[in-house]
Design a protein around this motif. Structure first.
Motif, PDB file in Angstrom:
ATOM      1  N   MET A   1       0.924  -1.130  -0.106  1.00  0.00           N
ATOM      2  CA  MET A   1      -0.011   0.034   0.046  1.00  0.00           C
ATOM      3  C   MET A   1       0.669   1.288   0.019  1.00  0.00           C
ATOM      4  O   MET A   1       0.440   2.297   0.571  1.00  0.00           O
ATOM      5  CB  MET A   1      -0.845  -0.225   1.003  1.00  0.00           C
ATOM      6  N   MET A   2       1.986   1.273  -0.575  1.00  0.00           N
ATOM      7  CA  MET A   2       2.982   2.320  -0.554  1.00  0.00           C
ATOM      8  C   MET A   2       2.650   3.641  -1.326  1.00  0.00           C
ATOM      9  O   MET A   2       2.955   4.725  -0.895  1.00  0.00           O
ATOM     10  CB  MET A   2       4.245   1.948  -0.875  1.00  0.00           C
ATOM     11  N   MET A   3       1.757   3.393  -2.450  1.00  0.00           N
ATOM     12  CA  MET A   3       1.307   4.247  -3.159  1.00  0.00           C
ATOM     13  C   MET A   3      -0.239   4.635  -2.968  1.00  0.00           C
ATOM     14  O   MET A   3      -0.910   5.298  -3.896  1.00  0.00           O
ATOM     15  CB  MET A   3       1.555   3.842  -4.566  1.00  0.00           C
ATOM     16  N   THR A   4      -0.710   4.358  -1.839  1.00  0.00           N
ATOM     17  CA  THR A   4      -1.956   4.586  -1.475  1.00  0.00           C
ATOM     18  C   THR A   4      -2.259   5.964  -1.477  1.00  0.00           C
ATOM     19  O   THR A   4      -3.356   6.614  -1.923  1.00  0.00           O
ATOM     20  CB  THR A   4      -2.610   3.848  -0.343  1.00  0.00           C
ATOM     21  N   ASP A   5      -1.640   6.742  -0.468  1.00  0.00           N
ATOM     22  CA  ASP A   5      -1.690   8.257  -0.530  1.00  0.00           C
ATOM     23  C   ASP A   5      -1.419   9.109  -1.663  1.00  0.00           C
ATOM     24  O   ASP A   5      -0.993   8.511  -2.521  1.00  0.00           O
ATOM     25  CB  ASP A   5      -0.621   8.666   0.598  1.00  0.00           C
ATOM     26  N   THR A   6      -2.285   9.951  -1.945  1.00  0.00           N
ATOM     27  CA  THR A   6      -2.087  10.621  -3.197  1.00  0.00           C
ATOM     28  C   THR A   6      -0.880  11.683  -3.156  1.00  0.00           C
ATOM     29  O   THR A   6      -0.197  11.954  -2.244  1.00  0.00           O
ATOM     30  CB  THR A   6      -3.282  11.870  -3.249  1.00  0.00           C
ATOM     31  N   TRP A   7      -0.309  11.938  -4.273  1.00  0.00           N
ATOM     32  CA  TRP A   7       1.023  12.655  -4.584  1.00  0.00           C
ATOM     33  C   TRP A   7       0.584  14.252  -5.202  1.00  0.00           C
ATOM     34  O   TRP A   7      -0.642  14.155  -5.910  1.00  0.00           O
ATOM     35  CB  TRP A   7       1.784  12.076  -5.417  1.00  0.00           C
ATOM     36  N   VAL A 264     -11.278  -1.708   0.866  1.00  0.00           N
ATOM     37  CA  VAL A 264     -10.356  -1.979  -0.061  1.00  0.00           C
ATOM     38  C   VAL A 264      -9.353  -1.017  -0.242  1.00  0.00           C
ATOM     39  O   VAL A 264     -10.022   0.393  -0.761  1.00  0.00           O
ATOM     40  CB  VAL A 264     -11.053  -2.228  -1.317  1.00  0.00           C
ATOM     41  N   THR A 265      -8.275  -1.019  -0.242  1.00  0.00           N
ATOM     42  CA  THR A 265      -7.294   0.051  -0.380  1.00  0.00           C
ATOM     43  C   THR A 265      -6.452  -0.307  -1.780  1.00  0.00           C
ATOM     44  O   THR A 265      -5.957  -1.271  -1.761  1.00  0.00           O
ATOM     45  CB  THR A 265      -6.122   0.019   0.807  1.00  0.00           C
ATOM     46  N   TRP A 266      -6.342   0.919  -2.587  1.00  0.00           N
ATOM     47  CA  TRP A 266      -5.633   0.945  -3.881  1.00  0.00           C
ATOM     48  C   TRP A 266      -4.570   1.422  -3.821  1.00  0.00           C
ATOM     49  O   TRP A 266      -4.214   2.463  -3.179  1.00  0.00           O
ATOM     50  CB  TRP A 266      -6.588   1.286  -4.884  1.00  0.00           C
ATOM     51  N   SER A 267      -3.522   0.953  -4.643  1.00  0.00           N
ATOM     52  CA  SER A 267      -2.151   1.131  -4.851  1.00  0.00           C
ATOM     53  C   SER A 267      -1.275   0.687  -6.291  1.00  0.00           C
ATOM     54  O   SER A 267      -2.018  -0.266  -6.492  1.00  0.00           O
ATOM     55  CB  SER A 267      -1.232   0.959  -3.672  1.00  0.00           C
ATOM     56  N   THR A 268      -0.496   1.465  -6.778  1.00  0.00           N
ATOM     57  CA  THR A 268       0.152   0.863  -7.907  1.00  0.00           C
ATOM     58  C   THR A 268       1.542   0.387  -7.232  1.00  0.00           C
ATOM     59  O   THR A 268       1.922   0.612  -6.078  1.00  0.00           O
ATOM     60  CB  THR A 268       0.481   2.000  -8.828  1.00  0.00           C
ATOM     61  N   LEU A 269       2.114  -0.236  -8.236  1.00  0.00           N
ATOM     62  CA  LEU A 269       3.569  -0.736  -7.852  1.00  0.00           C
ATOM     63  C   LEU A 269       4.754   0.355  -8.550  1.00  0.00           C
ATOM     64  O   LEU A 269       5.918  -0.135  -8.725  1.00  0.00           O
ATOM     65  CB  LEU A 269       3.661  -2.276  -8.169  1.00  0.00           C
ATOM     66  N   ASP A 270       4.190   1.327  -8.849  1.00  0.00           N
ATOM     67  CA  ASP A 270       5.016   2.262  -9.516  1.00  0.00           C
ATOM     68  C   ASP A 270       5.708   3.171  -8.502  1.00  0.00           C
ATOM     69  O   ASP A 270       5.102   4.393  -8.023  1.00  0.00           O
ATOM     70  CB  ASP A 270       4.230   3.052 -10.831  1.00  0.00           C
ATOM     71  N   ILE A 271       6.519   2.382  -7.793  1.00  0.00           N
ATOM     72  CA  ILE A 271       7.102   3.150  -6.476  1.00  0.00           C
ATOM     73  C   ILE A 271       8.346   3.702  -6.760  1.00  0.00           C
ATOM     74  O   ILE A 271       9.354   3.206  -7.258  1.00  0.00           O
ATOM     75  CB  ILE A 271       7.149   2.007  -5.340  1.00  0.00           C
ATOM     76  N   PRO A 272       8.728   4.941  -6.241  1.00  0.00           N
ATOM     77  CA  PRO A 272       9.766   5.716  -6.429  1.00  0.00           C
ATOM     78  C   PRO A 272      10.949   5.017  -5.844  1.00  0.00           C
ATOM     79  O   PRO A 272      10.822   4.381  -4.855  1.00  0.00           O
ATOM     80  CB  PRO A 272       9.657   7.041  -5.728  1.00  0.00           C
ATOM     81  N   ARG A 273      12.234   4.939  -6.487  1.00  0.00           N
ATOM     82  CA  ARG A 273      13.447   4.236  -5.706  1.00  0.00           C
ATOM     83  C   ARG A 273      13.558   4.860  -4.394  1.00  0.00           C
ATOM     84  O   ARG A 273      14.083   4.093  -3.531  1.00  0.00           O
ATOM     85  CB  ARG A 273      14.694   4.765  -6.727  1.00  0.00           C
ATOM     86  N   SER A 274      13.243   6.127  -3.973  1.00  0.00           N
ATOM     87  CA  SER A 274      13.597   6.632  -2.526  1.00  0.00           C
ATOM     88  C   SER A 274      12.654   5.943  -1.632  1.00  0.00           C
ATOM     89  O   SER A 274      13.517   5.805  -0.439  1.00  0.00           O
ATOM     90  CB  SER A 274      13.198   8.228  -2.753  1.00  0.00           C
ATOM     91  N   LEU A 275      11.582   5.195  -2.081  1.00  0.00           N
ATOM     92  CA  LEU A 275      10.834   4.613  -1.001  1.00  0.00           C
ATOM     93  C   LEU A 275      11.313   3.300  -1.056  1.00  0.00           C
ATOM     94  O   LEU A 275      10.864   2.377   0.066  1.00  0.00           O
ATOM     95  CB  LEU A 275       9.488   4.859  -1.399  1.00  0.00           C
ATOM     96  N   LEU A 276      11.888   2.676  -1.957  1.00  0.00           N
ATOM     97  CA  LEU A 276      12.129   1.037  -2.014  1.00  0.00           C
ATOM     98  C   LEU A 276      13.182   0.631  -1.104  1.00  0.00           C
ATOM     99  O   LEU A 276      13.281  -0.413  -0.490  1.00  0.00           O
ATOM    100  CB  LEU A 276      12.505   0.662  -3.564  1.00  0.00           C
ATOM    101  N   GLY A 277      14.387   1.784  -1.030  1.00  0.00           N
ATOM    102  CA  GLY A 277      15.550   1.490  -0.062  1.00  0.00           C
ATOM    103  C   GLY A 277      16.674   0.821  -0.684  1.00  0.00           C
ATOM    104  O   GLY A 277      16.421   0.783  -1.827  1.00  0.00           O
ATOM    105  N   PRO A 278      17.522   0.782   0.065  1.00  0.00           N
ATOM    106  CA  PRO A 278      18.977   0.388  -0.676  1.00  0.00           C
ATOM    107  C   PRO A 278      18.941  -0.863  -1.156  1.00  0.00           C
ATOM    108  O   PRO A 278      20.016  -1.292  -2.174  1.00  0.00           O
ATOM    109  CB  PRO A 278      19.786   0.550   0.597  1.00  0.00           C
ATOM    110  N   ASP A 279      18.110  -2.025  -0.623  1.00  0.00           N
ATOM    111  CA  ASP A 279      18.206  -3.205  -1.104  1.00  0.00           C
ATOM    112  C   ASP A 279      17.582  -3.642  -2.499  1.00  0.00           C
ATOM    113  O   ASP A 279      17.344  -4.947  -2.770  1.00  0.00           O
ATOM    114  CB  ASP A 279      17.797  -4.318   0.050  1.00  0.00           C
ATOM    115  N   CYS A 280      16.902  -2.721  -2.894  1.00  0.00           N
ATOM    116  CA  CYS A 280      15.923  -2.755  -4.059  1.00  0.00           C
ATOM    117  C   CYS A 280      16.969  -2.254  -5.414  1.00  0.00           C
ATOM    118  O   CYS A 280      17.835  -1.596  -5.057  1.00  0.00           O
ATOM    119  CB  CYS A 280      14.632  -2.149  -4.073  1.00  0.00           C
ATOM    120  N   TYR A 281      16.256  -2.339  -6.547  1.00  0.00           N
ATOM    121  CA  TYR A 281      16.792  -1.960  -8.021  1.00  0.00           C
ATOM    122  C   TYR A 281      16.240  -0.925  -8.802  1.00  0.00           C
ATOM    123  O   TYR A 281      15.084  -1.144  -8.812  1.00  0.00           O
ATOM    124  CB  TYR A 281      17.213  -3.265  -8.656  1.00  0.00           C
ATOM    125  N   MET A 282      16.847  -0.251  -9.446  1.00  0.00           N
ATOM    126  CA  MET A 282      16.334   0.532 -10.654  1.00  0.00           C
ATOM    127  C   MET A 282      16.000  -0.245 -11.803  1.00  0.00           C
ATOM    128  O   MET A 282      14.953   0.021 -12.287  1.00  0.00           O
ATOM    129  CB  MET A 282      17.409   1.605 -10.908  1.00  0.00           C
TER     130      MET A 282
END
Length: 303
Positions: A1-7, A264-282
């Motif tokens: 649910m990382m992208m649930t909040d509006t931007w 029901v909570t909606w979110s995309t998986l289009d997550i900015p790299r800044s939120l993914l953390g150092p162990d994830c990939y671009m």
């Protein structure tokens, strides 16, 4: 649910956001135990884990995870295995690794138990047809597990939560929660098996269930609720939800013997790299190389 909040960057607005994209996702429909060794009779006490690793995040995303002290009892009549996940959407823009180690409890000591399945498998988004049920049997030493999954393009993440309140004194509830899709573009035979069992009267709230929903396809949730004790009433309720990229929606059902709330909570998986953390990939290929997926799938030249 990382992208649930509006931007603030949602354009032209969060309800019609074109800034954040949907993606190709995998949906696990069900796990079943088709057969076991001839020496095993009656209900099967199943424990261990099955997890996926996608290229969005290298950590295990558990589909099934039970300890030996809390095994799941599989009735051999239908072979249904209750899933405990996933905890977030499974991105399938590239490869998905399936990792499993599941055992059958047979005695007082772990050394008495039987290995059901143990190993890894992988799925490629180029080899599975879109919106078509894909069933694969994983054979092991003392039985097999059938996994039914689906590849969905242009999908978003829906997190379903069910809460129970105002439960009639002296009674309990049995809940069967399933999900399906309503679309003019494809027809699926099976429903997604999210939960089937007795609701804990202490917590009166189920886990979070994550479902991948294609854009412009209706998510249909079916709740079959049965009262245990009291007047033994039974009802069916349906929730129809149109996918969004952000936000959530709430529905409430007053049943007389209990109040059921669905969120029901909606979110995309289009997550900015800044939120993914150092162990994830671009980039996907970086993740595949670092996790050893390229070598596993024969995409790397031998030294």
């Amino acid at each position: 649910m990382m992208m649930t909040d509006t931007w603030t960057s949602c354009s032209p607005d969060w309800g019609n956001c074109e800034r954040h994209d949907s993606c190709t996702m995998m949906q696990i429909f069900s796990l079943k135990l088709p057969y076991t060794s001839a020496s095993i009779s009656g209900p099967v006490q199943l424990y261990g884990y099955m997890a996926v690793r996608d290229l969005l995040n290298p950590y295990r995303n558990y589909i099934f995870n039970r300890s030996r002290d809390d095994p799941f009892i599989v009735e051999q009549e239908d072979g249904f295995i209750q899933m405990t996940g996933p905890k977030r959407g499974i991105r399938n823009d590239g490869y998905v690794l399936l990792e499993f180690d599941m055992k059958i409890k047979t005695g007082d000591e772990e050394s008495d138990d039987l290995q059901l399945i143990d190993g890894v498998a992988y799925f490629n988004n180029l080899t599975i047809m879109n919106a078509t049920e894909h069933k694969q049997r994983i054979d092991g030493d003392h039985g097999a597990v059938d996994i039914t999954l689906l590849l969905l393009r242009s999908a978003v993440e829906a997190t379903v939560q069910v809460g129970i309140s105002d439960l009639e004194h002296g009674s309990g509830l049995s809940l069967r929660l399933t999900a399906s899709y309503i679309s003019s573009h494809f027809v699926l035979r099976e429903r997604i098996q999210l939960f089937h069992g007795v609701v804990d009267p202490e917590t009166c709230e189920q886990n979070k269930y994550v479902v991948a929903v294609p854009w412009k396809v209706i998510l249909s949730l079916k709740l079959h609720i049965s009262q245990i004790g009291g007047s033994h009433r039974s009802v069916e309720k349906f929730c129809l939800c149109s996918p969004r990229k952000h936000g959530h929606e709430n529905l409430t059902f007053e049943l007389g013997f209990a109040t059921v709330k669905v969120k029901v909570t909606w979110s995309t998986l289009d997550i900015p790299r800044s939120l993914l953390g150092p162990d994830c990939y671009m980039y996907d290929f970086e993740a595949a190389e670092d996790l050893g997926l390229l070598n596993l799938m024969g995409l790397e030249e031998a030294n």
